[in-house]
Write a protein that holds these residues in place. Structure first.
Motif, PDB file in Angstrom:
ATOM      1  N   ILE A  82      30.663  51.297  18.441  1.00  0.00           N
ATOM      2  CA  ILE A  82      32.058  51.403  18.894  1.00  0.00           C
ATOM      3  C   ILE A  82      32.681  50.014  19.008  1.00  0.00           C
ATOM      4  CG2 ILE A  82      33.507  52.057  20.866  1.00  0.00           C
ATOM      5  CD1 ILE A  82      31.558  54.437  21.269  1.00  0.00           C
ATOM      6  N   THR A  83      31.929  49.065  19.528  1.00  0.00           N
ATOM      7  CA  THR A  83      32.423  47.689  19.649  1.00  0.00           C
ATOM      8  C   THR A  83      32.661  47.066  18.282  1.00  0.00           C
ATOM      9  OG1 THR A  83      31.198  47.468  21.706  1.00  0.00           O
ATOM     10  CG2 THR A  83      31.932  45.442  20.658  1.00  0.00           C
ATOM     11  N   LEU A  84      31.758  47.305  17.343  1.00  0.00           N
ATOM     12  CA  LEU A  84      31.953  46.771  15.994  1.00  0.00           C
ATOM     13  C   LEU A  84      33.173  47.396  15.323  1.00  0.00           C
ATOM     14  CD1 LEU A  84      28.290  46.607  14.669  1.00  0.00           C
ATOM     15  CD2 LEU A  84      29.813  44.692  15.130  1.00  0.00           C
ATOM     16  N   GLY A  85      33.412  48.687  15.565  1.00  0.00           N
ATOM     17  CA  GLY A  85      34.606  49.332  15.008  1.00  0.00           C
ATOM     18  C   GLY A  85      35.885  48.712  15.543  1.00  0.00           C
ATOM     19  N   LEU A  86      35.921  48.450  16.837  1.00  0.00           N
ATOM     20  CA  LEU A  86      37.101  47.794  17.417  1.00  0.00           C
ATOM     21  C   LEU A  86      37.222  46.350  16.939  1.00  0.00           C
ATOM     22  CD1 LEU A  86      36.900  49.190  21.064  1.00  0.00           C
ATOM     23  CD2 LEU A  86      38.569  49.789  19.289  1.00  0.00           C
ATOM     24  N   GLY A 131      31.343  53.527   7.302  1.00  0.00           N
ATOM     25  CA  GLY A 131      32.154  52.468   7.899  1.00  0.00           C
ATOM     26  C   GLY A 131      31.635  51.081   7.572  1.00  0.00           C
ATOM     27  N   GLY A 132      30.316  50.900   7.602  1.00  0.00           N
ATOM     28  CA  GLY A 132      29.737  49.609   7.242  1.00  0.00           C
ATOM     29  C   GLY A 132      29.958  49.274   5.781  1.00  0.00           C
ATOM     30  N   ALA A 133      29.831  50.281   4.920  1.00  0.00           N
ATOM     31  CA  ALA A 133      30.069  50.041   3.494  1.00  0.00           C
ATOM     32  C   ALA A 133      31.528  49.697   3.230  1.00  0.00           C
ATOM     33  CB  ALA A 133      29.659  51.266   2.685  1.00  0.00           C
ATOM     34  N   LEU A 134      32.446  50.371   3.918  1.00  0.00           N
ATOM     35  CA  LEU A 134      33.865  50.054   3.759  1.00  0.00           C
ATOM     36  C   LEU A 134      34.185  48.652   4.269  1.00  0.00           C
ATOM     37  CD1 LEU A 134      35.608  53.407   4.757  1.00  0.00           C
ATOM     38  CD2 LEU A 134      35.534  52.362   2.505  1.00  0.00           C
ATOM     39  N   ALA A 135      33.526  48.253   5.355  1.00  0.00           N
ATOM     40  CA  ALA A 135      33.758  46.901   5.890  1.00  0.00           C
ATOM     41  C   ALA A 135      33.277  45.840   4.912  1.00  0.00           C
ATOM     42  CB  ALA A 135      33.050  46.742   7.230  1.00  0.00           C
ATOM     43  N   ALA A 159      30.017  42.560  10.645  1.00  0.00           N
ATOM     44  CA  ALA A 159      30.154  43.891  11.240  1.00  0.00           C
ATOM     45  C   ALA A 159      29.696  44.978  10.279  1.00  0.00           C
ATOM     46  CB  ALA A 159      31.605  44.124  11.657  1.00  0.00           C
ATOM     47  N   GLY A 160      29.938  44.803   8.997  1.00  0.00           N
ATOM     48  CA  GLY A 160      29.499  45.786   8.017  1.00  0.00           C
ATOM     49  C   GLY A 160      27.989  45.857   7.922  1.00  0.00           C
TER      50      GLY A 160
END
Length: 185
Positions: free
Chosen positions: A77-81, A123-127, A93-94
């Motif tokens: 959650i913290t990495l998403g923010l 989400g990591g791949a998109l980052a 972050a990815g």
């Protein structure tokens, strides 16, 4: 009401303004990567502490790795923010969200029953795949456009000169970059 009065669309004006502000805000950052990573952390952190009540029967999914699941979920959650507000750490972050998603498989009920695992992995791949685009006319772009038109290097040091097109001072004996000579004297 007068039929010749101007039409005022004040009811939808605030919604349109909010939409365009949100679109401008989310367009300059890895928004979807942050959203998928954030959503991936929720089931990973939630399922080990959730219990389902069917009448008088309570079904609990509590495991011995509840603290590990909570840590992984909160980190995701913290990495998403952080992806939303600190675009410079998108590679870190990815990679971190992909690694946390993989670690959540054995630690947290198969990664939140594969739901959190898949969201965090995407989400990591998109980052990792997101790259900042070129700004189009926002404030502060005048200096960037001027610097791009200048063609200079870092810290104001002029860049290399293009000898193919810069023939204003070439003489008949001046060799060009392609090894030929200037025939126009």
């Amino acid at each position: 009401m007068n039929p010749q009065a101007p039409v005022r669309a004040a009811d939808d004006a605030w919604l349109t303004a909010v939409y365009y502000r949100f679109h401008a805000w989310s367009g300059g950052r890895p928004f979807w990567a942050g959203l998928f990573t954030l959503i991936g952390g929720i089931p990973i952190a939630y399922f080990p502490y959730a219990d389902l009540r069917l009448g008088n029967v309570t079904i609990a999914m509590a495991t011995t790795a509840g603290a590990g699941s909570l840590i992984i979920g909160v980190l995701l959650i913290t990495l998403g923010l952080a992806l939303w507000f600190q675009q410079g750490i998108r590679v870190f972050a990815g990679v971190a969200s992909i690694l946390l998603a993989l670690v959540s498989l054995p630690v947290s009920n198969l990664g939140g029953f594969f739901l959190g695992f898949l969201f965090a992995l995407v989400g990591g791949a998109l980052a990792l795949s997101w790259a900042p685009g070129k700004a189009n006319g926002a404030q502060g772009d005048a200096a960037a456009d001027k610097a791009e038109a200048y063609g200079g290097g870092p810290l104001g040091v002029p860049g290399p000169r293009d000898t193919e097109t810069d023939t204003a001072y070439a003489t008949e004996t001046t060799a060009h970059a392609d090894g030929g000579r200037n025939s126009a004297g």
